[in-house]
Design a protein around this motif. Structure first.
Motif, short mmCIF file in Angstrom:
data_model
loop_
_atom_site.label_atom_id
_atom_site.label_comp_id
_atom_site.label_asym_id
_atom_site.label_seq_id
_atom_site.Cartn_x
_atom_site.Cartn_y
_atom_site.Cartn_z
N MET A 65 0.93 -1.26 0.15
CA MET A 65 -0.14 0.02 0.10
C MET A 65 0.82 1.32 0.02
SD MET A 65 -2.81 -0.97 -0.11
CE MET A 65 -2.34 -2.63 -1.24
N SER A 66 2.04 1.03 0.73
CA SER A 66 2.76 2.11 0.67
C SER A 66 3.41 2.60 -0.89
CB SER A 66 4.08 1.92 1.61
OG SER A 66 4.99 2.87 1.70
N HIS A 122 3.70 8.50 -5.04
CA HIS A 122 3.74 9.65 -5.48
C HIS A 122 3.61 10.62 -4.71
CE1 HIS A 122 4.80 7.41 -9.11
NE2 HIS A 122 4.74 8.52 -9.96
N LEU A 123 2.67 10.59 -3.69
CA LEU A 123 2.08 11.49 -2.81
C LEU A 123 3.03 12.02 -1.77
CD1 LEU A 123 -1.81 10.20 -2.37
CD2 LEU A 123 -0.66 11.68 -3.89
N ASP A 135 -0.02 14.73 1.91
CA ASP A 135 -1.00 14.26 0.94
C ASP A 135 -1.37 12.87 1.55
OD1 ASP A 135 -1.34 16.58 -0.64
OD2 ASP A 135 -0.14 15.63 -2.20
N ARG A 136 -0.57 11.97 1.93
CA ARG A 136 -1.08 10.82 2.53
C ARG A 136 -1.97 10.96 3.75
NH1 ARG A 136 4.65 7.16 1.62
NH2 ARG A 136 5.20 8.37 -0.25
N LEU A 145 -5.32 11.95 2.32
CA LEU A 145 -6.00 10.92 2.00
C LEU A 145 -6.50 9.93 2.92
CD1 LEU A 145 -6.84 9.26 -0.46
CD2 LEU A 145 -4.39 8.32 -0.68
N LEU A 205 2.07 2.02 -3.36
CA LEU A 205 0.72 2.28 -4.11
C LEU A 205 0.65 3.90 -4.19
CD1 LEU A 205 -1.74 1.91 -5.83
CD2 LEU A 205 -3.08 1.60 -3.62
N VAL A 206 1.10 4.57 -2.73
CA VAL A 206 0.99 6.13 -2.74
C VAL A 206 2.22 6.84 -2.77
CG1 VAL A 206 -1.20 6.02 -1.61
CG2 VAL A 206 0.98 5.70 -0.54
#
Lengths: 158, 158
Positions: free
Chosen positions: B125-126, B131-132, B136-137, B140, B128-129
């Motif tokens: 999952m890390s 780019h944030l 932002d994480r 989200l 997956l994000v």
DNA sequence: TATTGTTATACTCTATAACTATA
DNA sequence: TATAGTTATAGAGTATAACAATA
């Protein structure tokens, strides 16, 4: 919460922010899939079938291309298309440019279901974020879109 | 994009914000599920089995309770537990308080897999994000958590 | 009677491997 | 040889319905 979909709090001293995000993402994915399956079921379709119809709304791919796009083996897709064809949702059209290949296309009924399904899916997703303000929804869409902006993620039917 | 998981743009004049959010949610759910299935596959498990192990990390529910939690029929869960038990991942323990019921519990090996799996899921999952930004994480995670704050959503194994 | 769990049955989905036909 | 698709086979996952045991 954990990737288990638990609502009950884990016996852990204040989870770090990555595990919070992990839980949220995992939980969300199951909830979205559950809602998609429910929409499909309204039309007596499986989620896989509904997804197939959705893909075919804008494309007439061959089996292998479809398999790449869906992340499945071509034999799996062949069966998926078999069942959809048996139900009158799609058709195999021969490919004039390549005798080995076919175009999978929506039937009239398949197209109608795809359209209705898309509407229902939108409603189901809208319900999911009913607690968020409009501004928050835009923020969420933006964050998710950006999370997906990785150019080397495999996908695309272009 | 559409609920089809398409990356190719739909031939529609600037989609409204609801359909943008819908697409993002649907696409995300498939991607998360894909990654979860990949983690499961590393341990030669299905996603359903991995999820079962995850749930059992903090609970020893009966079959019906498990079924409610997972959103499945009790007969489906009975089979799921059968297969997990055959693989030495879980055990059925008789319930001293109710002769009809059982407690499904993790075996030593099941617990170990659940733990490793959870770590891997967090990593997936890390990624997956990636780019944030950190901020932002957090945003989200907050948005997703709030989207889930509906008290009448059915869940819970408390 | 109601609830818990299992079993029988059937179908969908998926994969691997072997095959046919075409390029 | 390589690619597109199908078929055979097997197993997981799921549901419905009928059942047994217990509450």
């Amino acid at each position: 919460m954990s990737y288990t979909l638990d609502v009950a709090p884990r016996k852990v001293s204040s989870p770090d922010s990555q595990s919070t995000l992990t839980d949220a993402l995992v939980q969300l994915s199951f909830e979205v899939q559950r809602r998609l399956a429910n929409v499909a079921a309204e039309y007596d379709l499986s989620l896989a079938q509904l997804r197939l119809l959705g893909v075919l709304r804008d494309h007439q791919p061959g089996i292998q291309r479809l398999a790449d796009h869906l992340g499945l083996e071509k034999s799996s897709v062949s069966g998926l298309v078999d069942r959809a064809e048996a139900r009158g949702l799609v058709r195999r059209i021969s490919n004039a440019d390549d005798g080995r290949s076919v175009h999978v296309t929506l039937s009239r009924r398949g197209r109608s279901l795809a359209k209705q399904g898309e509407r229902e899916v939108e409603e189901a997703m809208s319900d999911l974020v009913t607690h968020l303000t409009d501004a928050d929804r835009d923020r969420l869409a933006d964050l998710l879109t950006r999370a997906f902006s990785d150019p080397d993620r495999p996908d695309g039917l272009t």
